[in-house]
Design a protein around this motif. Structure first.
Motif, short mmCIF file in Angstrom:
data_model
loop_
_atom_site.label_atom_id
_atom_site.label_comp_id
_atom_site.label_asym_id
_atom_site.label_seq_id
_atom_site.Cartn_x
_atom_site.Cartn_y
_atom_site.Cartn_z
N PRO A 186 0.84 -1.21 0.00
CA PRO A 186 0.00 0.00 0.00
C PRO A 186 0.87 1.25 0.00
O PRO A 186 2.00 1.23 0.50
CB PRO A 186 -0.80 -0.11 1.29
N TRP A 187 0.33 2.32 -0.55
CA TRP A 187 1.06 3.59 -0.60
C TRP A 187 0.97 4.28 0.74
O TRP A 187 -0.11 4.42 1.31
CB TRP A 187 0.48 4.48 -1.70
N LYS A 188 2.10 4.71 1.25
CA LYS A 188 2.15 5.44 2.51
C LYS A 188 1.87 6.92 2.22
O LYS A 188 2.16 7.41 1.12
CB LYS A 188 3.53 5.30 3.15
N PRO A 189 1.34 7.65 3.20
CA PRO A 189 1.08 9.09 3.00
C PRO A 189 2.33 9.88 2.57
O PRO A 189 2.24 10.78 1.73
CB PRO A 189 0.60 9.57 4.37
N GLU A 190 3.50 9.50 3.10
CA GLU A 190 4.74 10.19 2.72
C GLU A 190 5.05 9.97 1.24
O GLU A 190 5.54 10.87 0.56
CB GLU A 190 5.94 9.69 3.54
N GLU A 191 4.79 8.75 0.75
CA GLU A 191 5.05 8.44 -0.66
C GLU A 191 4.10 9.23 -1.56
O GLU A 191 4.51 9.74 -2.60
CB GLU A 191 4.88 6.95 -0.93
N LEU A 192 2.85 9.32 -1.15
CA LEU A 192 1.88 10.07 -1.94
C LEU A 192 2.23 11.56 -1.96
O LEU A 192 2.08 12.21 -3.00
CB LEU A 192 0.46 9.87 -1.39
N GLN A 193 2.72 12.07 -0.85
CA GLN A 193 3.12 13.47 -0.79
C GLN A 193 4.31 13.71 -1.73
O GLN A 193 4.33 14.70 -2.46
CB GLN A 193 3.49 13.84 0.64
N LYS A 194 5.27 12.80 -1.70
CA LYS A 194 6.44 12.93 -2.58
C LYS A 194 6.02 12.81 -4.05
O LYS A 194 6.52 13.54 -4.90
CB LYS A 194 7.48 11.86 -2.24
N LEU A 195 5.07 11.91 -4.32
CA LEU A 195 4.54 11.76 -5.68
C LEU A 195 3.91 13.07 -6.14
O LEU A 195 4.15 13.53 -7.26
CB LEU A 195 3.50 10.63 -5.72
N GLN A 196 3.14 13.71 -5.27
CA GLN A 196 2.49 14.97 -5.61
C GLN A 196 3.51 16.07 -5.88
O GLN A 196 3.39 16.82 -6.85
CB GLN A 196 1.55 15.39 -4.49
N VAL A 197 4.54 16.14 -5.05
CA VAL A 197 5.58 17.16 -5.21
C VAL A 197 6.33 16.96 -6.53
O VAL A 197 6.51 17.91 -7.30
CB VAL A 197 6.56 17.14 -4.02
N GLU A 229 11.19 8.89 -13.93
CA GLU A 229 11.99 9.52 -12.88
C GLU A 229 11.28 9.45 -11.52
O GLU A 229 11.90 9.18 -10.49
CB GLU A 229 12.25 10.98 -13.25
N ILE A 230 9.97 9.68 -11.52
CA ILE A 230 9.19 9.62 -10.27
C ILE A 230 9.18 8.20 -9.73
O ILE A 230 9.39 7.98 -8.53
CB ILE A 230 7.75 10.13 -10.51
N ALA A 231 8.94 7.23 -10.60
CA ALA A 231 8.89 5.83 -10.16
C ALA A 231 10.23 5.40 -9.54
O ALA A 231 10.26 4.73 -8.52
CB ALA A 231 8.54 4.92 -11.34
N GLY A 240 -5.54 11.90 -8.45
CA GLY A 240 -5.74 13.11 -9.23
C GLY A 240 -4.50 13.94 -9.50
O GLY A 240 -4.59 15.15 -9.71
N PHE A 241 -3.32 13.30 -9.50
CA PHE A 241 -2.08 14.01 -9.81
C PHE A 241 -1.77 13.84 -11.29
O PHE A 241 -1.85 12.74 -11.82
CB PHE A 241 -0.89 13.46 -9.00
N ALA A 242 -1.39 14.94 -11.94
CA ALA A 242 -1.04 14.88 -13.35
C ALA A 242 0.46 14.71 -13.49
O ALA A 242 1.24 15.49 -12.93
CB ALA A 242 -1.49 16.14 -14.06
N ILE A 243 0.89 13.69 -14.25
CA ILE A 243 2.32 13.47 -14.49
C ILE A 243 2.63 13.93 -15.90
O ILE A 243 1.93 13.58 -16.85
CB ILE A 243 2.68 11.97 -14.32
N ALA A 244 3.69 14.71 -16.02
CA ALA A 244 4.09 15.27 -17.31
C ALA A 244 4.51 14.16 -18.27
O ALA A 244 5.11 13.17 -17.86
CB ALA A 244 5.24 16.26 -17.12
N LYS A 245 4.20 14.36 -19.52
CA LYS A 245 4.62 13.42 -20.56
C LYS A 245 5.86 14.02 -21.21
O LYS A 245 5.79 14.99 -21.95
CB LYS A 245 3.53 13.23 -21.60
N LEU A 246 7.02 13.45 -20.87
CA LEU A 246 8.28 13.97 -21.41
C LEU A 246 8.47 13.48 -22.84
O LEU A 246 8.15 12.36 -23.16
CB LEU A 246 9.45 13.53 -20.54
N ARG A 247 9.03 14.35 -23.66
CA ARG A 247 9.24 13.98 -25.07
C ARG A 247 10.70 13.96 -25.38
O ARG A 247 11.49 14.66 -24.92
CB ARG A 247 8.55 14.97 -25.99
#
Length: 59
Positions: free
Chosen positions: A11-22, A32-34, A52-59
């Motif tokens: 399960p995702w921990k709150p700290e991981e979700l916060q880091k994902l959001q940042v 890179e995030i993964a 509901g976090f948007a991850i950029a699509k790098l080109r």
């Protein structure tokens, strides 16, 4: 190899979700995030979509 299986479907921990959001907010790419979270790209993408976090699509 057993160490890798031990993290399977953790399960995702709150700290991981916060880091994902940042990181997503900074415009980082999925790969890179993964890597920063020590999660698979698929798991990271699913968690971002679910929260509901948007991850950029790098080109």
């Amino acid at each position: 190899m057993s160490e890798k299986l031990a993290r399977h479907k953790q399960p995702w921990k709150p700290e991981e979700l916060q880091k994902l959001q940042v990181l997503a907010g900074k415009g980082k790419g999925l790969k890179e995030i993964a890597k920063a979270l020590n999660r698979t790209e698929e798991s990271t993408k699913d968690a971002a979509r679910q929260h509901g976090f948007a991850i950029a699509k790098l080109r």
